[in-house]
Motif scaffolding. Sequence first.
Motif, mmCIF file in Angstrom:
data_model
loop_
_atom_site.group_PDB
_atom_site.id
_atom_site.type_symbol
_atom_site.label_atom_id
_atom_site.label_comp_id
_atom_site.label_asym_id
_atom_site.label_seq_id
_atom_site.Cartn_x
_atom_site.Cartn_y
_atom_site.Cartn_z
ATOM 1 N N SER A 195 0.838 -1.193 0.000
ATOM 2 C CA SER A 195 0.000 0.000 0.000
ATOM 3 C C SER A 195 0.879 1.251 0.000
ATOM 4 N N SER A 213 -3.708 -4.710 7.602
ATOM 5 C CA SER A 213 -4.446 -4.369 6.397
ATOM 6 C C SER A 213 -4.387 -2.858 6.242
ATOM 7 N N PRO A 214 -4.501 -2.312 5.083
ATOM 8 C CA PRO A 214 -4.796 -2.959 3.814
ATOM 9 C C PRO A 214 -3.575 -3.616 3.177
ATOM 10 N N GLY A 222 -6.339 -9.629 1.640
ATOM 11 C CA GLY A 222 -7.421 -9.705 0.677
ATOM 12 C C GLY A 222 -7.492 -11.071 0.017
ATOM 13 N N PRO A 239 -9.815 6.252 -0.285
ATOM 14 C CA PRO A 239 -10.816 5.361 0.323
ATOM 15 C C PRO A 239 -10.194 3.968 0.480
ATOM 16 N N LEU A 240 -10.476 3.325 1.622
ATOM 17 C CA LEU A 240 -9.844 2.037 1.908
ATOM 18 C C LEU A 240 -10.165 1.004 0.825
ATOM 19 N N ASP A 241 -11.406 1.055 0.325
ATOM 20 C CA ASP A 241 -11.804 0.106 -0.727
ATOM 21 C C ASP A 241 -10.914 0.248 -1.957
ATOM 22 N N GLU A 242 -10.594 1.509 -2.273
ATOM 23 C CA GLU A 242 -9.778 1.750 -3.464
ATOM 24 C C GLU A 242 -8.359 1.213 -3.266
ATOM 25 N N ASN A 282 -7.548 -1.285 -1.330
ATOM 26 C CA ASN A 282 -7.650 -2.741 -1.429
ATOM 27 C C ASN A 282 -7.804 -3.190 -2.878
ATOM 28 N N ALA A 283 -8.625 -2.445 -3.631
ATOM 29 C CA ALA A 283 -8.842 -2.818 -5.033
ATOM 30 C C ALA A 283 -7.528 -2.718 -5.804
ATOM 31 N N SER A 284 -6.752 -1.677 -5.525
ATOM 32 C CA SER A 284 -5.491 -1.512 -6.242
ATOM 33 C C SER A 284 -4.494 -2.603 -5.859
ATOM 34 N N LYS A 294 -9.787 6.294 -11.886
ATOM 35 C CA LYS A 294 -10.493 6.846 -10.720
ATOM 36 C C LYS A 294 -10.364 8.370 -10.642
#
Lengths: 285, 318
Positions: free
Chosen positions: B18, B199-200, B205, B268-271, B273-275, B297
């Motif tokens: 990250s 995490s992240p 994941g 954003p945490l989701d982003e 994680n997605a990356s 994005k």
Amino acid sequence: MFPDSLNLSIRAPVNDFIQALVTNYGWVFKAISGVILKAVLFIEWILRGLPWWLVILAFMALACRSSRRWSLTLAVCALLETVGVLGIWDLTMQTLALMLMATIVSVVIGVPMGILVAKSRVVRNITLPVLDVMQTMPSFVYLIPALMLFGLGKVPAILATIIYAVPPLIRLTDLGIRQVDAEVVEAATAFGGSPGQILFGVELPLATPTIMAGLNQTIMMALSMVVVASMIGARGLGEQVLNGIQTLDVGKGLEAGIGIVILAVVLDRITQGFGKPRTEDARNG
Amino acid sequence: SYCGDGKTVTFAGIDWESGAFITEVMKTILSKGYDCQVDSIPGNSVTLEQATANNDVQIFAEEWLGRSDVWNKAVEEKKVIAVGKTFVGASEGWFVPDYVVHGDPARNIEAKAPDLKSVSQLTDPKIAEIFADPEEPSKGRFLNCPSGWTCEGVSTAKLEAYKLGETYVNFRPGTGTALDAAITSAYLQGEPIFFYYWSPTAILGKFKLIQLEEPAYNEACWKELSSANGKRDEGCAFPSVDVAYGVNSTFASEAPEIVEILEKATFPLDEVNASLAYMADNKVDATAAAAEFLKTKGDIWSKWVSDEARGKIEAGLK
């Protein structure tokens, strides 16, 4: 720029291969790993179990036998005392065990390999490029897959050390045997010596100083891998150095660093000593 | 402005996924959008924190606040400041794979420790035996952070505080790659492993893991644990953590326009994680993931930068 259309990456297949190897044949490597680990732990158990003065005495005896000089013997004693005084005796023994194991395996592989290389042109043509690869490939490239196959800690560290440290022994064994005077070999042949007798009775004894120089290099290179090995969890002086520098505790790093240097100096002088007197014997006799 | 004067903005070349990803995104934004000279120096976190205090590094993109003595000292001496929030909702803890507790019939793995759910159960010799250290089979192996990572000191302290020092080997893998490789290898082979993670991350994941319960966080206990010379009588969970941009104070006063961007730049945490998943799935590095993030994005990062910079960045990506 090299055209993109000609790109052929081996990344994905190599990655998939390693993953498949780990998933399906992990147990084979675990078993091999178990055997090597037992051997190291045994050496470590002896070294860490012996009282410190006995280890120092043993080193002094070796130094005396190899150099036949009191000055060196006493210096070895003083240097090893320093290790103890710095409080890194136990770590030094762990490192020594790791290194001894790597050196023993290197000798078992390196000397016969060196003889083969000296005797056969085909083996020689194949082996030399392989040795080049072993010496130049950055060790992390094979450390990480080795780690996934053999587990974290001492075993991948030993394997990596062997890969890095065995080439000089092979090269110098080869050199030593090829340097033996052809007339001497011819004379031995004329006296009816079989190839085995010539090898063990003439060539190897005459090549000993060179082989010992190779062994000396192997030990030095094995020691230089100690810090790299600690990056995959091998404990000992290397870990202490790594820990010291990574936490900005320079003093701690230096203490362990001194330990590595002392080990190097002691082993260097002892193995060098074993190389020399034989030369004189050979010349006189 | 700072970049207009031709000065280089040096980032801490932090190498966990990250951190590397966010560093790449911010580097691209500054270089493409604001014509900055950017660079990053590799190193481990403690060294880079020290470098940030010395102004050799200007921006440390993912600083977990309050975790490191070096950083705390630099904050006290006003050499560094924390700016904005890199992301919100980071967590960390001690983990075991799910199959250790529940088994995995699909892979033919039986549950070795069906009752395991809390750190307090770890003292049980039977549990320690499951995680046996091949190098010291009488003890279990706890896979700690690599030495030099801030979490290493805390986890070592906790190991003592939970009275696990006798039953577990505090195993420091040396590098982050080694830690990841050890976890991946164990998981692929369905073997028990007990480790620290956070995490992240791609590992969290990708794999099904269980975080072991710990006594609730309290400030007094944490203060002792996170200090190198603190007491080790009581253990407690990691606190929820603030992650911010660590910025050198001198740099912050010289480059308010960059600090302003950092203040707004919350991923954003989701982003994140997605990356990270994108990196793992496509086996690409942080640079590629950052480029992908910037390309797709725009609605997220455009809020951080000026309209002019946005245009330049978009043009630069093509």
